[in-house]
Write a protein that holds these residues in place. Sequence first.
Motif, mmCIF file in Angstrom:
data_model
loop_
_atom_site.group_PDB
_atom_site.id
_atom_site.type_symbol
_atom_site.label_atom_id
_atom_site.label_comp_id
_atom_site.label_asym_id
_atom_site.label_seq_id
_atom_site.Cartn_x
_atom_site.Cartn_y
_atom_site.Cartn_z
ATOM 1 N N TYR A 134 -12.750 19.729 -6.399
ATOM 2 C CA TYR A 134 -11.811 19.417 -7.477
ATOM 3 C C TYR A 134 -12.345 19.751 -8.858
ATOM 4 O O TYR A 134 -11.583 19.787 -9.823
ATOM 5 C CB TYR A 134 -11.427 17.941 -7.424
ATOM 6 N N GLY A 135 -13.652 19.966 -8.995
ATOM 7 C CA GLY A 135 -14.233 20.250 -10.292
ATOM 8 C C GLY A 135 -14.514 18.977 -11.075
ATOM 9 O O GLY A 135 -14.211 17.865 -10.628
ATOM 10 N N PRO A 136 -15.112 19.092 -12.266
ATOM 11 C CA PRO A 136 -15.460 17.910 -13.062
ATOM 12 C C PRO A 136 -14.214 17.190 -13.558
ATOM 13 O O PRO A 136 -13.190 17.800 -13.857
ATOM 14 C CB PRO A 136 -16.269 18.488 -14.227
ATOM 15 N N ASP A 137 -14.318 15.876 -13.640
ATOM 16 C CA ASP A 137 -13.216 15.028 -14.094
ATOM 17 C C ASP A 137 -13.222 15.004 -15.618
ATOM 18 O O ASP A 137 -14.086 14.388 -16.249
ATOM 19 C CB ASP A 137 -13.397 13.620 -13.528
ATOM 20 N N MET A 138 -12.228 15.660 -16.219
ATOM 21 C CA MET A 138 -12.207 15.776 -17.674
ATOM 22 C C MET A 138 -11.788 14.482 -18.366
ATOM 23 O O MET A 138 -12.024 14.319 -19.558
ATOM 24 C CB MET A 138 -11.287 16.913 -18.093
#
Length: 554
Positions: free
Chosen positions: A112-116
């Motif tokens: 999911y990638g980094p949680d912004m």
Amino acid sequence: MLRHVGPTTATVWVETDAPCDVRIRVDGGAVHAARTFTVHGHHYAVCEIDGLPTGAVLPYEVFLGEDRVWPEPDNSLPPSVLRTLCPQAPTRLLYGSCRAPTGDTPEGLVRYGPDMLRASARRLAREGFDSADENLVLLLIGDQVYADEVQEPMRAFLRRVRRTDSGDDASGDDAPEDEVVRYDEYAELYRQAWSDPQVRWLLSTVPTLMVFDDHDIRDDWNTSAAWRRGMDERPWWRTRVTSGLGAYWVYQHVGNLSPDARAEDPLWAAVRDHRERGADAGDTLDSFAWRAHEEPSSYRWSHRHDVGGVRILVADTRCNRALGEGDPSDGSRSILGSEGHDWLDENLTGGPEHIVVASTVPVLLPPPVHHLEAWNEAVCGGAWGAAARGPAERLRQALDLEHWGAFQYSFHRLADALLDVARGGRGPAPATVLLLSGDVHFSYLARARARAGGGTTSRVTQLVSSALCNQLPPNFRRAAALSASWPFHLAGLVMTRLAGVRRSPLSWRLAGRPHFGNTIGEVAFDGREAEARWYHCPQGGGEALPEVHRRARV
């Protein structure tokens, strides 16, 4: 959570595990209290705080009865504050959509990638909140939760609550095992989404406005009449849409309202009546939610906010859709519904320095995709004969062709209104007319101009930032990049002409290539100037600080 704020008011939303009195102590002094209300056994309070100084930043504490529960004793983040608006101050908007909470675990970062949202909490905590020299607002524009694509902690919860002691399925209506259906399940879904310590702090200290998109209910919610008929045949759908809309009102929408607007809301009046009687308001909320689904005109989910010199119009592009199957130009198929268009027209006027229309789905897609959606709608409406309608509808659902381009009546009506505002036809023209969106899981800027009839005083720009935490897999990125290419653009132009689609009153193009990867957008307004920025975390990791990926004057 800190929700709607005004020049002298603030709203704090609280969920508790039992009925109680919730008290908010502001800056060590005045105390404001509210009694919890109950929905399906869950307890909430909406604390309205008034008499605050304009443009102030005031620390606050939350008490349940006599016990202080926030900030927590071991909290390492700055104190939560109430930030009232200052009409003369510059304004900064953060915005984004599409968040699958992963806690930045190693597995989560890969998929999911980094949680912004977490990354933004770290950035803002480092910047500090002791200054009142700007208005700061967070817009969460869609897919705050994924009811149909749940993470493993939520799947484990569903397995646990849907089984009886004997091991039999306790769902009773063939509910999908990996999707949320009931109110209790929605309550847990929101708890898991917003209980991360960094996110919890961010939502407690930055005024936040929200609106749903499809995944808050189900993927492609209200794509078409055919989609809706298919969902109506599923035995669990009535429970799902009732629970989803009811939970959305409690967890998201009621906090969007100012104290005056909330006092005029008939559902809020009914909920308060149940609270005074010590009764559970679950049945009343269910009846309201089903009616909002069956009769979209019965409730308005869109909302307006004036923040400094910026007017923010948050439009419902999901629940109030009109899903007719006739001529696309007659208004029977509309992304806003007739009442939604009337509301937007009423509020889309000149006067403010800047106008922001927050639409979860982009108004201005990459032109090739816009042409594809417009062609598909025309064929679904019979432009190529009855035999082509069925295949076109299947293509519409398979490719998610359900943005503004797929509702040409709505697109033209909004485009004409935007040009009218930008030319000063509805009062003094603002410096910018900005369209803020998410949904598509990539980020871009598109500059628009009038195709004919002279130029505009206002700069018209589409800004998209997506996803907060749900990056596209590589194969989808390649497909999305290809769909925005010039060969597809030319093919789309030919197909729309052959289907008799009207030319758009707007012409637009993307400024640079789309960015694939998680981002959170920011727009800083100062006088008649505005600058857009997109933040990302190129290094990833649970403690990484976001960096500016791109900035542009808008």
